[in-house]
Design a protein around this motif. Structure first.
Motif, PDB file in Angstrom:
ATOM      1  N   MET A 251     -45.641 -15.574  37.974  1.00 11.69           N
ATOM      2  CA  MET A 251     -44.962 -16.599  38.579  1.00 11.69           C
ATOM      3  C   MET A 251     -45.091 -17.996  38.048  1.00 11.69           C
ATOM      4  O   MET A 251     -45.760 -19.108  38.149  1.00 11.69           O
ATOM      5  CB  MET A 251     -45.580 -16.842  39.840  1.00 11.69           C
TER       6      MET A 251
ATOM      7  N   GLU B 201     -40.696  -8.268  46.622  1.00  8.95           N
ATOM      8  CA  GLU B 201     -41.321  -7.087  47.620  1.00  8.95           C
ATOM      9  C   GLU B 201     -40.268  -6.529  48.357  1.00  8.95           C
ATOM     10  O   GLU B 201     -40.396  -5.059  48.616  1.00  8.95           O
ATOM     11  CB  GLU B 201     -42.447  -7.576  48.333  1.00  8.95           C
TER      12      GLU B 201
ATOM     13  N   TYR C 279     -42.217 -20.103  43.930  1.00  9.49           N
ATOM     14  CA  TYR C 279     -42.914 -18.959  43.319  1.00  9.49           C
ATOM     15  C   TYR C 279     -43.082 -17.916  44.781  1.00  9.49           C
ATOM     16  O   TYR C 279     -42.832 -16.736  44.435  1.00  9.49           O
ATOM     17  CB  TYR C 279     -44.178 -19.166  42.768  1.00  9.49           C
ATOM     18  N   GLU C 280     -43.427 -18.522  45.896  1.00  8.08           N
ATOM     19  CA  GLU C 280     -43.586 -17.634  47.026  1.00  8.08           C
ATOM     20  C   GLU C 280     -42.515 -16.833  47.290  1.00  8.08           C
ATOM     21  O   GLU C 280     -42.434 -15.542  47.733  1.00  8.08           O
ATOM     22  CB  GLU C 280     -44.361 -18.189  48.242  1.00  8.08           C
TER      23      GLU C 280
ATOM     24  N   LYS D 140     -41.664 -13.826  45.114  1.00 11.16           N
ATOM     25  CA  LYS D 140     -42.500 -12.881  45.560  1.00 11.16           C
ATOM     26  C   LYS D 140     -41.928 -12.095  46.589  1.00 11.16           C
ATOM     27  O   LYS D 140     -41.854 -11.103  46.471  1.00 11.16           O
ATOM     28  CB  LYS D 140     -43.813 -13.318  45.609  1.00 11.16           C
TER      29      LYS D 140
ATOM     30  N   ARG E 236     -50.856  -9.212  40.623  1.00  5.56           N
ATOM     31  CA  ARG E 236     -51.706 -10.248  40.070  1.00  5.56           C
ATOM     32  C   ARG E 236     -51.035 -11.339  40.103  1.00  5.56           C
ATOM     33  O   ARG E 236     -51.736 -12.515  40.279  1.00  5.56           O
ATOM     34  CB  ARG E 236     -52.190  -9.901  38.732  1.00  5.56           C
ATOM     35  N   GLY E 237     -49.664 -11.435  40.006  1.00  4.50           N
ATOM     36  CA  GLY E 237     -48.882 -12.759  40.032  1.00  4.50           C
ATOM     37  C   GLY E 237     -48.977 -13.467  38.649  1.00  4.50           C
ATOM     38  O   GLY E 237     -48.533 -14.689  39.004  1.00  4.50           O
ATOM     39  N   SER E 238     -49.376 -12.922  37.696  1.00  8.06           N
ATOM     40  CA  SER E 238     -49.355 -13.807  36.550  1.00  8.06           C
ATOM     41  C   SER E 238     -47.905 -13.984  36.174  1.00  8.06           C
ATOM     42  O   SER E 238     -47.888 -14.840  34.947  1.00  8.06           O
ATOM     43  CB  SER E 238     -50.080 -13.127  35.534  1.00  8.06           C
TER      44      SER E 238
END
Length: 470
Positions: free
Chosen positions: A463, A338, A330-331, A334, A459-461
């Motif tokens: 992932m 980005e 997941y990271e 992200k 917010r990352g929801s």
């Protein structure tokens, strides 16, 4: 499915350097987008030789075509999410089954859409408020394009499936070939060169339909012979209620989002004609609605050229994000998103600057109409600065779709268009009694939409893998 080929692609996507891998996947997509835009620009160039009304006709047809295609596009988005995440998880058998279910679903849907579009085109164009001078050209063009929808849909499914496994090169080769064929055929059918009949606007539509048909046949051949990573058979094309239900569950919000976005552009077309007519009457300019829409059509072509780069980055990012989420990285997903946003903002910033500097030369190339060139100054002043922000919005929207969180994408798309663009464009147009308000409303929707999208992304929801639901 060729496990070895896909495994190599998967390792690059999941563990290779982010920017390098992003560019590696993106450059074929960018080439593909540029070639598509080249076709649109050439189409506009040739039709501009016929007149203002002929130039504007395809611009009225495509919101309608896009509306119906976008319904199927939502299910293609769901299929892409499943296939890419299964590949990321290393489950190639289920990836292949999902691919077959998607392809057969798209074929069935496309036949129905094509037939409906041909019959309903007159009523839909009247609803859009198309001017009487443009209407006959728009009707003829629209009907031919709808007739070729089944081929366009299956070619679209082929592109999605191969992009999901990380193969961005094969679809590009086919798309480039079909677009080049389209470019060659265009003037022959439009002007009746050599033995070809002079078809005018209809000729542009016929060239598009024939080219898409050839591309669809070649794509189908590659899928069914297993010459690409995916190998479709009659067995995995059979209706599969379980996979259909999963594609529908994930794809329905995406279909609602994309189709309501497309419907919004149908309404936007009506707004442009309405504001143009009101402004023309106020200032004593006859036929200004055609000027306003022709300016919008050319602007669309030019912004599509800039978006060819950012869309290629966004689509490549979608492949990487989908597979990273399938592998529960997941990271990394992200980080990929980005960096893609930063690249998009930079690309569109440079493109906007060039657009502003060479506006007169660019618009004059397509049509030497003083009214259109004068209107284009408002485009630069009130709209163009918002384009880099749309690059951020587009990337976030692609993240939500690629991760399978299609409800978020649906809400985001509807908010930007229905909550911001349509009311702002119409409201500011009426308030200012000038098309400058229309362009300002469109620009504000890009900026405000991007800010909301970025906040939601952070917010990352999103992932969470959809294949975990099994």
């Amino acid at each position: 499915m060729d496990g070895g080929k896909i495994q190599r692609m998967r390792e690059q996507v999941l563990s290779g350097p982010v920017v390098k891998t992003l560019i590696l996947l993106a450059y074929p997509l960018i080439i593909n987008q540029l070639v598509q835009v080249l076709y649109n620009l050439t189409d506009t160039f040739w039709l501009g030789k016929l007149g203002r009304e002929e130039l504007a006709a395809p611009g009225t047809a495509w919101p309608l075509v896009w509306f119906f295609m976008s319904i199927g596009m939502g299910f293609a988005t769901a299929g892409f999410a499943f296939v890419s995440q299964y590949v990321g998880a290393g489950n190639y058998e289920k990836a292949n089954r999902s691919a077959g279910a998607l392809y057969s679903l798209m074929m069935l849907f496309a036949i129905g859409v094509g037939a409906f579009g041909v019959v309903s085109a007159p009523y839909l164009l009247r609803f859009m408020g198309v001017s009487e001078t443009i209407y006959p050209y728009a009707l003829a063009y629209t009907r031919v394009i709808f007739g070729g929808i089944p081929f366009a849909f299956t070619l679209f499914a082929f592109n999605f499936l191969l992009r999901a496994i990380g193969d961005t090169r094969t679809p590009v080769k086919i798309n480039v070939a079909t677009v080049l064929l389209n470019l060659v055929l265009d003037p022959f059918f439009i002007f009746g060169w050599g033995p070809f009949p002079r078809l005018g606007v209809v000729g542009a539509a016929v060239a598009t339909m024939l080219s898409n048909s050839l591309g669809s046949i070649v794509g189908g051949y590659l899928l069914f012979t297993g010459k690409v990573g995916i190998h479709l058979t009659l067995k995995n094309l059979k209706p599969d209620p379980y996979f259909y239900s999963r594609i529908f569950r994930v794809g329905l919000p995406a279909s609602v989002g994309t189709s309501t976005t497309a419907l919004g552009f149908v309404i936007l077309t009506r707004i442009i004609f309405t504001i143009g007519e009101l402004y023309g009457q106020t200032h004593g300019i006859k036929g200004f609605e055609d000027v306003a829409f022709a300016t919008y059509s050319i602007t669309n072509r030019l912004t599509n050229f800039m978006f060819a780069f950012s869309d290629g980055i966004s689509m490549a990012m979608g492949t990487m994000v989908g597979q990273a989420i399938g592998a529960k990285l997941y990271e990394r997903a992200k980080e990929i998103a980005e960096k893609a946003m930063a690249i998009n903002f930079t690309i569109l910033g440079v493109g906007t600057l060039l657009f502003a500097l060479f506006r007169v030369q660019i618009f004059s190339f397509f049509i030497n109409d003083p009214a259109i060139i004068a209107e284009s100054a408002k485009v630069v002043e009130y709209f163009s600065a918002s384009l880099p922000f749309f690059g951020i919005f587009s990337a976030v929207n692609n993240v939500f779709q690629s991760s399978g969180h299609t409800k978020k994408s649906m809400i985001l798309s509807m908010f930007r268009l229905w909550g911001l663009r349509l009311p702002l464009s119409y409201g500011l147009g009426v308030l200012t009694k000038d098309t400058a308000g229309l362009w300002l409303g469109m620009g504000l929707s890009n900026v405000l939409g991007a800010l909301v999208a970025l906040a939601w992304f952070l917010r990352g929801s999103w992932m969470k893998a959809i294949i975990e639901e099994e």
